[in-house]
Design a protein around this motif. Structure first.
Motif, PDB file in Angstrom:
ATOM      1  N   ALA A 192       5.639  12.960   2.267  1.00  0.00           N
ATOM      2  CA  ALA A 192       5.311  11.686   2.462  1.00  0.00           C
ATOM      3  C   ALA A 192       6.181  10.732   1.445  1.00  0.00           C
ATOM      4  N   LEU A 193       6.413  11.195   0.235  1.00  0.00           N
ATOM      5  CA  LEU A 193       7.010  10.391  -0.818  1.00  0.00           C
ATOM      6  C   LEU A 193       8.476   9.822  -0.188  1.00  0.00           C
ATOM      7  N   GLY A 194       8.976  11.057   0.304  1.00  0.00           N
ATOM      8  CA  GLY A 194      10.483  10.677   0.993  1.00  0.00           C
ATOM      9  C   GLY A 194      10.710   9.991   2.032  1.00  0.00           C
ATOM     10  N   VAL A 195       9.694  10.452   3.126  1.00  0.00           N
ATOM     11  CA  VAL A 195      10.048  10.013   4.554  1.00  0.00           C
ATOM     12  C   VAL A 195       9.010   8.670   4.526  1.00  0.00           C
ATOM     13  N   VAL A 196       8.087   8.418   4.098  1.00  0.00           N
ATOM     14  CA  VAL A 196       6.983   7.097   4.229  1.00  0.00           C
ATOM     15  C   VAL A 196       7.565   6.335   3.057  1.00  0.00           C
ATOM     16  N   CYS A 197       7.544   6.777   1.729  1.00  0.00           N
ATOM     17  CA  CYS A 197       7.654   5.609   0.797  1.00  0.00           C
ATOM     18  C   CYS A 197       9.001   5.303   0.438  1.00  0.00           C
ATOM     19  N   THR A 198       9.900   5.957   0.874  1.00  0.00           N
ATOM     20  CA  THR A 198      11.513   5.849   0.604  1.00  0.00           C
ATOM     21  C   THR A 198      12.208   5.287   1.847  1.00  0.00           C
ATOM     22  N   GLY A 199      12.083   6.209   2.780  1.00  0.00           N
ATOM     23  CA  GLY A 199      12.782   6.005   3.954  1.00  0.00           C
ATOM     24  C   GLY A 199      12.276   4.748   4.930  1.00  0.00           C
ATOM     25  N   LEU A 200      11.142   5.054   5.305  1.00  0.00           N
ATOM     26  CA  LEU A 200      10.419   4.057   6.244  1.00  0.00           C
ATOM     27  C   LEU A 200      10.084   2.622   5.640  1.00  0.00           C
ATOM     28  N   ALA A 201       9.536   2.756   4.154  1.00  0.00           N
ATOM     29  CA  ALA A 201       9.269   1.655   3.282  1.00  0.00           C
ATOM     30  C   ALA A 201      10.536   0.843   3.256  1.00  0.00           C
ATOM     31  N   PHE A 202      11.725   1.448   2.882  1.00  0.00           N
ATOM     32  CA  PHE A 202      13.066   0.721   3.018  1.00  0.00           C
ATOM     33  C   PHE A 202      13.281  -0.007   4.176  1.00  0.00           C
ATOM     34  N   LEU A 203      13.041   0.577   5.311  1.00  0.00           N
ATOM     35  CA  LEU A 203      13.325  -0.187   6.710  1.00  0.00           C
ATOM     36  C   LEU A 203      12.436  -1.442   6.642  1.00  0.00           C
ATOM     37  N   MET A 204      11.131  -1.296   6.367  1.00  0.00           N
ATOM     38  CA  MET A 204      10.177  -2.335   6.437  1.00  0.00           C
ATOM     39  C   MET A 204      10.620  -3.475   5.656  1.00  0.00           C
ATOM     40  N   PHE A 205      11.177  -2.962   4.336  1.00  0.00           N
ATOM     41  CA  PHE A 205      11.611  -4.088   3.374  1.00  0.00           C
ATOM     42  C   PHE A 205      12.825  -4.984   3.978  1.00  0.00           C
ATOM     43  N   TYR A 206      13.708  -4.414   4.371  1.00  0.00           N
ATOM     44  CA  TYR A 206      14.741  -5.082   4.934  1.00  0.00           C
ATOM     45  C   TYR A 206      14.656  -5.946   6.071  1.00  0.00           C
ATOM     46  N   ARG A 207      13.585  -5.340   7.084  1.00  0.00           N
ATOM     47  CA  ARG A 207      13.124  -6.235   8.135  1.00  0.00           C
ATOM     48  C   ARG A 207      12.429  -7.498   7.548  1.00  0.00           C
ATOM     49  N   LEU A 208      11.533  -7.354   6.637  1.00  0.00           N
ATOM     50  CA  LEU A 208      10.872  -8.316   6.022  1.00  0.00           C
ATOM     51  C   LEU A 208      12.033  -9.564   5.257  1.00  0.00           C
ATOM     52  N   ILE A 209      12.887  -9.023   4.694  1.00  0.00           N
ATOM     53  CA  ILE A 209      13.868  -9.924   4.114  1.00  0.00           C
ATOM     54  C   ILE A 209      14.700 -10.601   5.038  1.00  0.00           C
ATOM     55  N   ALA A 210      14.924 -10.057   6.094  1.00  0.00           N
ATOM     56  CA  ALA A 210      15.743 -10.579   7.405  1.00  0.00           C
ATOM     57  C   ALA A 210      14.859 -11.711   7.960  1.00  0.00           C
ATOM     58  N   ARG A 211      13.417 -11.413   8.142  1.00  0.00           N
ATOM     59  CA  ARG A 211      12.645 -12.404   8.805  1.00  0.00           C
ATOM     60  C   ARG A 211      12.079 -13.644   7.677  1.00  0.00           C
ATOM     61  N   ILE A 212      11.690 -13.289   6.583  1.00  0.00           N
ATOM     62  CA  ILE A 212      11.003 -14.227   5.784  1.00  0.00           C
ATOM     63  C   ILE A 212      11.810 -14.455   4.322  1.00  0.00           C
ATOM     64  N   GLY A 213      13.046 -13.842   4.160  1.00  0.00           N
ATOM     65  CA  GLY A 213      13.805 -14.003   3.065  1.00  0.00           C
ATOM     66  C   GLY A 213      13.399 -13.266   1.980  1.00  0.00           C
ATOM     67  N   PRO A 214      14.429 -13.271   0.901  1.00  0.00           N
ATOM     68  CA  PRO A 214      14.254 -12.083  -0.158  1.00  0.00           C
ATOM     69  C   PRO A 214      12.979 -12.640  -1.053  1.00  0.00           C
ATOM     70  N   ALA A 252       0.999  -1.205   0.253  1.00  0.00           N
ATOM     71  CA  ALA A 252       0.102  -0.132   0.020  1.00  0.00           C
ATOM     72  C   ALA A 252       1.014   1.440   0.062  1.00  0.00           C
ATOM     73  N   ILE A 253       1.890   1.282   0.815  1.00  0.00           N
ATOM     74  CA  ILE A 253       2.657   2.495   0.849  1.00  0.00           C
ATOM     75  C   ILE A 253       3.337   2.554  -0.596  1.00  0.00           C
ATOM     76  N   TRP A 254       4.101   1.863  -0.952  1.00  0.00           N
ATOM     77  CA  TRP A 254       4.653   1.897  -2.432  1.00  0.00           C
ATOM     78  C   TRP A 254       3.495   2.214  -3.479  1.00  0.00           C
ATOM     79  N   GLY A 255       2.396   1.601  -3.434  1.00  0.00           N
ATOM     80  CA  GLY A 255       1.325   1.777  -4.222  1.00  0.00           C
ATOM     81  C   GLY A 255       0.758   3.451  -4.186  1.00  0.00           C
ATOM     82  N   CYS A 256       1.025   3.832  -2.800  1.00  0.00           N
ATOM     83  CA  CYS A 256       0.587   5.515  -2.608  1.00  0.00           C
ATOM     84  C   CYS A 256       2.014   6.293  -3.332  1.00  0.00           C
ATOM     85  N   SER A 257       3.025   5.907  -3.553  1.00  0.00           N
ATOM     86  CA  SER A 257       4.274   6.542  -3.987  1.00  0.00           C
ATOM     87  C   SER A 257       3.829   6.957  -5.322  1.00  0.00           C
ATOM     88  N   PHE A 258       3.174   6.393  -6.232  1.00  0.00           N
ATOM     89  CA  PHE A 258       2.705   6.640  -7.571  1.00  0.00           C
ATOM     90  C   PHE A 258       1.786   7.926  -7.353  1.00  0.00           C
TER      91      PHE A 258
END
Length: 290
Positions: free
Chosen positions: A221-243, A23-29
């Motif tokens: 919102a594009l910079g803080v949420v869709c880029t910075g915070l979204a990257f953090l969420m994505f890397y947390r997911l990668i660490a927990r469930i794999g790429p 939803a966050i990355w969909g919002c970026s567009f």
């Protein structure tokens, strides 16, 4: 806590976080579509890069000992290829086509990553994945020949596809030259480098007139949420469930991007857009199946 409750908690959190990230990355567009007419692509992307880098800067500072000068010889060009230029292309496309167009093109990243790995890095592609690539590219052709409200969107589709191609190249470069570095710190470094690449264009193309508050809100919102915070969420997911499992967010981004643009901006979703999205997402699903 026993192993069973822990597993149940992970199973509950993972689909929720994947959906939220989609939803966050969909919002970026959507945010680009609202902000870019007032900022222009260069100034908007500069704001996005700087704000995203600032969110992640503490992680880079904490891991600064792992970033000697030789590392930056790769981080700087990766920032250009994987952030600066694709962001500009997507922003440029957002000026000329509905938000759903960029979101659908973004799904091609997975296919382009496989193609570039095959062409330039010697990875095997297999018949199934090769056919998936052809189907995905046919989806791009369908999208490029579509018209929305009587206007051609071919140039915007080409820009979005080129951005996804650069993302695919960036994925391969990160995999080979940034391995072993903390992901959030690496993201901060590449975003920071990308902001420096973009700075001259942003300064020479900074908006001359007043920018509405809604456009500023979307840019932040594009910079803080869709880029910075979204990257953090994505890397947390990668660490927990794999790429591989984390990459399933690819399927959600076009759905949310099209839905938000339709609900909030009143942008149409045409039959050709649905067909192109089905071809591209279907090909991504086939290419990722083990």
């Amino acid at each position: 806590m026993s192993a069973l409750p822990q597993a149940l908690e992970r199973d509950w959190r993972t689909p929720l976080e994947l959906t939220l990230l989609g939803a966050i990355w969909g919002c970026s567009f959507l945010f680009m579509r609202v902000a870019v007419p007032h900022f222009g692509p260069y100034a908007l992307v500069e704001l996005r890069l700087v704000l995203g880098a600032l969110v992640l800067l503490p992680f880079l500072w904490r891991a600064r000992a792992q970033f000697p000068a030789r590392r930056w010889l790769w981080l700087a060009p990766i920032g250009l290829i994987n952030s600066a230029v694709p962001f500009v292309l997507f922003a440029w496309a957002a000026e000329r086509a509905p938000a759903a167009i960029g979101a659908i093109c973004n799904a091609m990243t997975v296919l382009f990553a496989a193609l570039i790995a095959f062409l330039f890095f010697g990875e095997k592609i297999g018949m199934r994945r090769a056919l998936a690539l052809l189907v995905g590219f046919s989806g791009v052709v369908v999208l490029a020949t579509a018209k929305v409200a009587g206007l051609s969107i071919g140039a915007a589709v080409v820009a979005g596809a080129l951005a996804s191609l650069l993302y695919g190249l960036g994925v391969n470069l990160v995999k080979r030259h940034v391995t072993g570095l903390p992901p959030a710190a690496s993201a901060a470094a590449t975003l920071g480098c990308a902001s420096l690449w973009m700075l001259p264009m942003a300064l020479t193309h900074w908006p001359q007139g007043p920018v509405p508050g809604a456009a500023w809100a979307c840019a932040v919102a594009l910079g803080v949420v869709c880029t910075g915070l979204a990257f953090l969420m994505f890397y947390r997911l990668i660490a927990r469930i794999g790429p591989s499992r984390a990459s399933t967010v690819t399927y959600l981004v076009p759905l949310f991007g099209a839905a938000f643009a339709w609900l909030l901006l009143g942008e149409p979703v045409t039959l050709q857009m649905l067909l192109a999205g089905a071809l591209i997402l279907g090909s991504v699903a086939v290419s990722q199946r083990r």
